[in-house]
Design a protein around this motif. Structure first.
Motif, PDB file in Angstrom:
ATOM      1  N   THR A  27       0.388  -1.398   0.024  1.00 37.54           N
ATOM      2  CA  THR A  27       0.156  -0.042   0.184  1.00 37.54           C
ATOM      3  C   THR A  27       0.611   0.999   0.139  1.00 37.54           C
ATOM      4  OG1 THR A  27      -1.973   1.064   1.373  1.00 37.54           O
ATOM      5  CG2 THR A  27      -0.481  -0.069   2.228  1.00 37.54           C
ATOM      6  N   LEU A  28       0.691   2.299  -0.909  1.00 36.51           N
ATOM      7  CA  LEU A  28       1.190   3.115  -0.880  1.00 36.51           C
ATOM      8  C   LEU A  28       0.646   4.331   0.777  1.00 36.51           C
ATOM      9  CD1 LEU A  28       0.350   4.185  -4.677  1.00 36.51           C
ATOM     10  CD2 LEU A  28       2.165   3.786  -3.759  1.00 36.51           C
ATOM     11  N   ASP A  29      -0.102   3.608   1.329  1.00 34.60           N
ATOM     12  CA  ASP A  29      -0.824   4.184   2.350  1.00 34.60           C
ATOM     13  C   ASP A  29       0.022   5.544   3.192  1.00 34.60           C
ATOM     14  OD1 ASP A  29      -3.977   3.213   3.072  1.00 34.60           O
ATOM     15  OD2 ASP A  29      -2.716   4.300   1.295  1.00 34.60           O
ATOM     16  N   TYR A  30       1.464   5.283   3.469  1.00 37.61           N
ATOM     17  CA  TYR A  30       2.582   5.228   4.447  1.00 37.61           C
ATOM     18  C   TYR A  30       3.780   5.798   3.437  1.00 37.61           C
ATOM     19  CZ  TYR A  30      -0.889   3.070   7.668  1.00 37.61           C
ATOM     20  OH  TYR A  30      -1.727   2.486   7.980  1.00 37.61           O
ATOM     21  N   TYR A  31       3.349   6.344   2.391  1.00 41.43           N
ATOM     22  CA  TYR A  31       4.805   7.042   2.204  1.00 41.43           C
ATOM     23  C   TYR A  31       4.730   7.990   0.498  1.00 41.43           C
ATOM     24  CZ  TYR A  31       5.772   1.533   1.946  1.00 41.43           C
ATOM     25  OH  TYR A  31       6.216   0.409   1.701  1.00 41.43           O
ATOM     26  N   ALA A  32       5.631   8.239   0.786  1.00 45.10           N
ATOM     27  CA  ALA A  32       6.046   9.312  -0.271  1.00 45.10           C
ATOM     28  C   ALA A  32       6.118   8.967  -1.511  1.00 45.10           C
ATOM     29  CB  ALA A  32       6.972  10.665  -0.022  1.00 45.10           C
ATOM     30  N   ILE A  33       5.296   9.878  -2.900  1.00 42.80           N
ATOM     31  CA  ILE A  33       5.321   9.096  -4.034  1.00 42.80           C
ATOM     32  C   ILE A  33       6.699  10.212  -4.921  1.00 42.80           C
ATOM     33  CG2 ILE A  33       4.692   8.223  -5.353  1.00 42.80           C
ATOM     34  CD1 ILE A  33       2.917   7.729  -2.219  1.00 42.80           C
ATOM     35  N   ILE A  50       4.485  13.385  -3.688  1.00 39.57           N
ATOM     36  CA  ILE A  50       3.133  13.508  -3.033  1.00 39.57           C
ATOM     37  C   ILE A  50       2.908  12.901  -1.257  1.00 39.57           C
ATOM     38  CG2 ILE A  50       1.580  11.820  -3.908  1.00 39.57           C
ATOM     39  CD1 ILE A  50      -0.824  13.987  -3.401  1.00 39.57           C
ATOM     40  N   SER A  51       2.937  13.117  -0.481  1.00 36.14           N
ATOM     41  CA  SER A  51       3.141  12.073   0.678  1.00 36.14           C
ATOM     42  C   SER A  51       1.589  11.985   1.020  1.00 36.14           C
ATOM     43  CB  SER A  51       3.412  13.400   1.336  1.00 36.14           C
ATOM     44  OG  SER A  51       3.349  12.148   3.348  1.00 36.14           O
ATOM     45  N   SER A  52       1.127  10.266   0.676  1.00 40.15           N
ATOM     46  CA  SER A  52      -0.081  10.138   1.550  1.00 40.15           C
ATOM     47  C   SER A  52      -0.030  10.154   2.965  1.00 40.15           C
ATOM     48  CB  SER A  52       0.511   8.514   0.490  1.00 40.15           C
ATOM     49  OG  SER A  52       1.321   7.468   1.804  1.00 40.15           O
ATOM     50  N   ILE A  53       1.340  10.709   4.065  1.00 42.05           N
ATOM     51  CA  ILE A  53       0.639  10.888   5.368  1.00 42.05           C
ATOM     52  C   ILE A  53       0.230  12.198   5.610  1.00 42.05           C
ATOM     53  CG2 ILE A  53       1.839  10.952   7.414  1.00 42.05           C
ATOM     54  CD1 ILE A  53       4.403   9.295   6.036  1.00 42.05           C
ATOM     55  N   ASP A  98       9.019   6.796  -1.266  1.00 43.15           N
ATOM     56  CA  ASP A  98       9.971   6.878  -0.667  1.00 43.15           C
ATOM     57  C   ASP A  98       9.902   6.631   0.939  1.00 43.15           C
ATOM     58  OD1 ASP A  98      11.333  10.426   1.683  1.00 43.15           O
ATOM     59  OD2 ASP A  98      11.452   7.310   1.779  1.00 43.15           O
ATOM     60  N   ARG A  99       9.578   4.783   1.713  1.00 41.32           N
ATOM     61  CA  ARG A  99       9.348   4.327   3.010  1.00 41.32           C
ATOM     62  C   ARG A  99       9.314   4.974   4.114  1.00 41.32           C
ATOM     63  NH1 ARG A  99      11.207  -1.449   2.128  1.00 41.32           N
ATOM     64  NH2 ARG A  99      13.380  -0.176   1.814  1.00 41.32           N
ATOM     65  N   TYR A 100      10.282   5.913   3.534  1.00 39.10           N
ATOM     66  CA  TYR A 100      10.560   7.028   5.296  1.00 39.10           C
ATOM     67  C   TYR A 100      10.641   8.302   5.044  1.00 39.10           C
ATOM     68  CZ  TYR A 100      11.588   2.189   6.250  1.00 39.10           C
ATOM     69  OH  TYR A 100      11.583   0.011   6.303  1.00 39.10           O
ATOM     70  N   ASP A 109      13.944  16.403  -0.671  1.00 40.37           N
ATOM     71  CA  ASP A 109      15.815  16.087  -0.616  1.00 40.37           C
ATOM     72  C   ASP A 109      14.331  14.540  -0.024  1.00 40.37           C
ATOM     73  OD1 ASP A 109      16.718  18.562   1.471  1.00 40.37           O
ATOM     74  OD2 ASP A 109      17.127  18.193  -0.444  1.00 40.37           O
ATOM     75  N   ASN A 110      13.401  14.081  -0.497  1.00 42.26           N
ATOM     76  CA  ASN A 110      13.153  12.599  -0.782  1.00 42.26           C
ATOM     77  C   ASN A 110      13.746  11.876  -0.589  1.00 42.26           C
ATOM     78  OD1 ASN A 110      10.712  14.682  -0.020  1.00 42.26           O
ATOM     79  ND2 ASN A 110      10.346  12.786   1.195  1.00 42.26           N
ATOM     80  N   LYS A 111      14.571  10.682   0.073  1.00 41.16           N
ATOM     81  CA  LYS A 111      15.219  10.184  -0.104  1.00 41.16           C
ATOM     82  C   LYS A 111      14.061   8.482  -0.584  1.00 41.16           C
ATOM     83  CE  LYS A 111      18.259  11.864   1.487  1.00 41.16           C
ATOM     84  NZ  LYS A 111      19.570  12.804   0.808  1.00 41.16           N
ATOM     85  N   TYR A 112      14.543   8.405  -2.051  1.00 38.51           N
ATOM     86  CA  TYR A 112      13.005   7.332  -2.116  1.00 38.51           C
ATOM     87  C   TYR A 112      13.855   5.779  -2.978  1.00 38.51           C
ATOM     88  CZ  TYR A 112      10.784  11.105  -3.834  1.00 38.51           C
ATOM     89  OH  TYR A 112       9.911  12.298  -3.878  1.00 38.51           O
ATOM     90  N   ASP A 113      13.582   4.917  -2.822  1.00 37.03           N
ATOM     91  CA  ASP A 113      14.639   3.382  -1.814  1.00 37.03           C
ATOM     92  C   ASP A 113      13.801   2.101  -3.512  1.00 37.03           C
ATOM     93  OD1 ASP A 113      13.604   3.040   0.889  1.00 37.03           O
ATOM     94  OD2 ASP A 113      12.264   3.236  -1.036  1.00 37.03           O
ATOM     95  N   PHE A 114      12.324   2.972  -3.479  1.00 38.79           N
ATOM     96  CA  PHE A 114      12.475   1.460  -4.741  1.00 38.79           C
ATOM     97  C   PHE A 114      11.804   1.911  -6.207  1.00 38.79           C
ATOM     98  CE2 PHE A 114      10.137  -2.192  -4.916  1.00 38.79           C
ATOM     99  CZ  PHE A 114       8.819  -2.437  -6.058  1.00 38.79           C
ATOM    100  N   TRP A 115      11.940   1.675  -7.083  1.00 35.42           N
ATOM    101  CA  TRP A 115      12.138   2.289  -8.371  1.00 35.42           C
ATOM    102  C   TRP A 115      10.399   1.306  -9.552  1.00 35.42           C
ATOM    103  CZ3 TRP A 115      13.256   6.830  -9.321  1.00 35.42           C
ATOM    104  CH2 TRP A 115      13.923   7.989  -8.848  1.00 35.42           C
TER     105      TRP A 115
END
Length: 125
Positions: A27-33, A50-53, A98-100, A109-115
């Protein structure tokens, strides 16, 4: 578990496209995309997120006023509505998570870890 970008294609200058980033297996519910553009021969650059948080959004100066990012949590999809496209928007477009996200926010400056795999956008007359 994957991200799939779609919606690219050939469009004339001044035209519009809507890209979609669909997540499956999570789920994208807790991530930034984020959305990224890689023009031919150039490095990949972040253009929007966009942040889903907390719902915060970010746009690079090059796309402000032309692009709109949104999320449909029920469908687990992030959209990028792109208007007034120009040749500089040509390239492969990727989405990533960005999961965190720091503070739950979205910014440059978000850090993206899954593409995901990209989708090709060509703006040409």
């Amino acid at each position: 578990v994957q991200l799939q970008a779609s919606g690219g294609g050939l469009v004339q200058p001044g035209g519009s496209l809507m890209l979609s980033c669909a997540a499956s297996g999570f789920t994208l519910d807790y991530y930034a995309i984020g959305w990224f553009r890689q023009a031919p021969g150039k490095e990949r650059e972040g253009v929007s997120c966009i942040s889903s948080i907390d719902g915060s959004v970010y746009y690079a100066d090059s796309v402000k006023g032309r692009f709109t990012i949104s999320i449909d949590n029920s469908k687990n999809i992030v959209y990028l509505q792109m208007n007034n496209l120009g040749p500089e928007d040509t390239g492969i477009w990727y989405c990533a998570t960005d999961r965190y996200p720091f503070g739950g926010q979205c910014g440059p400056d978000n850090k993206y870890d899954f593409w995901g795999q990209g989708t090709l956008v060509t703006v040409s007359s």
